[in-house]
Scaffold this active site. Sequence first.
Site, PDB file in Angstrom:
ATOM      1  N   ASP A  90       0.851  -1.181   0.000  1.00  0.00           N
ATOM      2  CA  ASP A  90       0.000   0.000   0.000  1.00  0.00           C
ATOM      3  C   ASP A  90       0.891   1.237   0.000  1.00  0.00           C
ATOM      4  O   ASP A  90       2.115   1.154   0.085  1.00  0.00           O
ATOM      5  CB  ASP A  90      -0.968  -0.009   1.175  1.00  0.00           C
ATOM      6  CG  ASP A  90      -0.287   0.097   2.528  1.00  0.00           C
ATOM      7  OD1 ASP A  90       0.879   0.529   2.585  1.00  0.00           O
ATOM      8  OD2 ASP A  90      -0.916  -0.252   3.540  1.00  0.00           O
ATOM      9  N   ASP A 264      -9.152  -6.396   0.552  1.00  0.00           N
ATOM     10  CA  ASP A 264      -8.278  -6.522   1.713  1.00  0.00           C
ATOM     11  C   ASP A 264      -9.035  -6.015   2.927  1.00  0.00           C
ATOM     12  O   ASP A 264      -9.863  -5.105   2.824  1.00  0.00           O
ATOM     13  CB  ASP A 264      -6.977  -5.718   1.534  1.00  0.00           C
ATOM     14  CG  ASP A 264      -7.186  -4.228   1.762  1.00  0.00           C
ATOM     15  OD1 ASP A 264      -6.868  -3.751   2.866  1.00  0.00           O
ATOM     16  OD2 ASP A 264      -7.680  -3.544   0.847  1.00  0.00           O
ATOM     17  N   CYS A 302     -13.875 -28.746   8.819  1.00  0.00           N
ATOM     18  CA  CYS A 302     -12.753 -27.932   8.363  1.00  0.00           C
ATOM     19  C   CYS A 302     -11.454 -28.732   8.432  1.00  0.00           C
ATOM     20  O   CYS A 302     -11.198 -29.444   9.405  1.00  0.00           O
ATOM     21  CB  CYS A 302     -12.636 -26.665   9.211  1.00  0.00           C
ATOM     22  SG  CYS A 302     -11.260 -25.596   8.769  1.00  0.00           S
ATOM     23  N   CYS A 304      -8.347 -27.294   8.349  1.00  0.00           N
ATOM     24  CA  CYS A 304      -7.207 -26.470   8.738  1.00  0.00           C
ATOM     25  C   CYS A 304      -6.470 -27.106   9.913  1.00  0.00           C
ATOM     26  O   CYS A 304      -7.005 -27.965  10.625  1.00  0.00           O
ATOM     27  CB  CYS A 304      -7.658 -25.054   9.099  1.00  0.00           C
ATOM     28  SG  CYS A 304      -8.406 -24.860  10.738  1.00  0.00           S
ATOM     29  N   CYS A 307      -8.321 -26.840  13.353  1.00  0.00           N
ATOM     30  CA  CYS A 307      -9.444 -27.758  13.554  1.00  0.00           C
ATOM     31  C   CYS A 307      -8.993 -29.211  13.628  1.00  0.00           C
ATOM     32  O   CYS A 307      -9.661 -30.044  14.253  1.00  0.00           O
ATOM     33  CB  CYS A 307     -10.475 -27.578  12.439  1.00  0.00           C
ATOM     34  SG  CYS A 307     -11.401 -26.026  12.565  1.00  0.00           S
ATOM     35  N   HIS A 333      -7.420 -20.560  11.340  1.00  0.00           N
ATOM     36  CA  HIS A 333      -8.726 -21.083  10.918  1.00  0.00           C
ATOM     37  C   HIS A 333      -9.478 -20.075  10.059  1.00  0.00           C
ATOM     38  O   HIS A 333     -10.032 -20.431   9.004  1.00  0.00           O
ATOM     39  CB  HIS A 333      -9.585 -21.453  12.131  1.00  0.00           C
ATOM     40  CG  HIS A 333     -11.012 -21.702  11.739  1.00  0.00           C
ATOM     41  ND1 HIS A 333     -11.433 -22.890  11.194  1.00  0.00           N
ATOM     42  CD2 HIS A 333     -12.096 -20.871  11.765  1.00  0.00           C
ATOM     43  CE1 HIS A 333     -12.722 -22.807  10.902  1.00  0.00           C
ATOM     44  NE2 HIS A 333     -13.148 -21.594  11.232  1.00  0.00           N
TER      45      HIS A 333
END
Length: 389
Positions: A90, A264, A302, A304, A307, A333
């Site tokens: 940015d 974003d 999930c 991930c 999890c 997560h």
Amino acid sequence: MPWTRPYSCPWGPRGHSRGSPASSWKPWAARSCLATPTTWETDRCVACGSVHWLHGTFTRVCAEVQGCRVLEKAGGLHSFMGWDRALLTDSGGFQMVSLLQLAEITEEGVKFQSPHDGTEMLLSPEHSMEIQNSIGADVMMQLDDVVASTTTGPRVEQAMWRSVRWLDRCVAAHKRPDKQNLFGIIQGGLQADLRKKCVEAMLERDTPGYAIGGLSGGEEKDVFWRIVSLCTDMLPRNKPRYLMGVGYPVDLVVCSALGCDMYDCVYPTRTARFGTALVPWGLLKLKKREFSADPQPIDPNCSCSTCQGYSRAAISALFSNKEPVGCHLVTVHNLHYLLLLMGDLRRSIVEQQFPSFVQQFMERQFPSGGYEQWALNALSSVNIHLNAP
């Protein structure tokens, strides 16, 4: 309207580095990651399949000359941080205006007090380009004049035209246009006529991509989506359209329907710091007592790492004891959730099933109905009509 490229770029939890999913303008599935400078988190960025990383110019301004020299000597931020994928920076203007006191905006640039020693500093369009060139990001944002979305009066038009003039200065100061892509940022507040004028002016500059700035700041959602739609309708379809500061799952899906490609937002990482997990059916506030003895993972479906290895009770205990690892676990997560959401969204577009995807997503988010009217209005504008669950 062609369904192309949507992906979301969540901010890192310290506010100065951001993780982002990306397809680098190629037809890959959307990806998501966290961008904070630790090996633990970098490994998870790679595990998530991230190909894009956002970095803040603001920290380089505060570090000033020595920091830029170090980056230049290292061959840019890619080499410095060992990241062989894409980077997006940015301009630094938003952080100074939103996070710092005693900032002053003039035609020259943004004057502000250093958070380190209180000395006065100036970030001009030329200085912003110099810093972003030294960082070596693949995508750079122009320095724009940022005003709150609810601002009214002549200040809005002043900021819009100044942003156009500052883009010209950024283009002139950009030393590596063959290697780094500079995006213009569309301003104009909530005034449709100013947004149209700004888009027209930006299109004359013909930058590699365009961002829609100055929204998601407290304005009414029914006004928000109409401004987004106005901009995307005018912007070219063969270039990225980046909606800045948007990250709620419903907003991502609806604005992708309106034609946005990039996003974003601090939301998925910030909400993780407060113990709130994103799930297909809404939110899980893991600090609540009801989760203190719950043996299930955040989302049983999930995949991930959080999890797969931690229960709701374990994470709840970490937050009760103020253990920072709890924030990390929920962050992983939440970003994985966004990875899957944007990947599924992208896949539905490629397979020409996007309206069905939207219907299924909204039914899971609002199982008892009660869809938000702004979302219904926005989706109807692109011929996506939701059925009652």
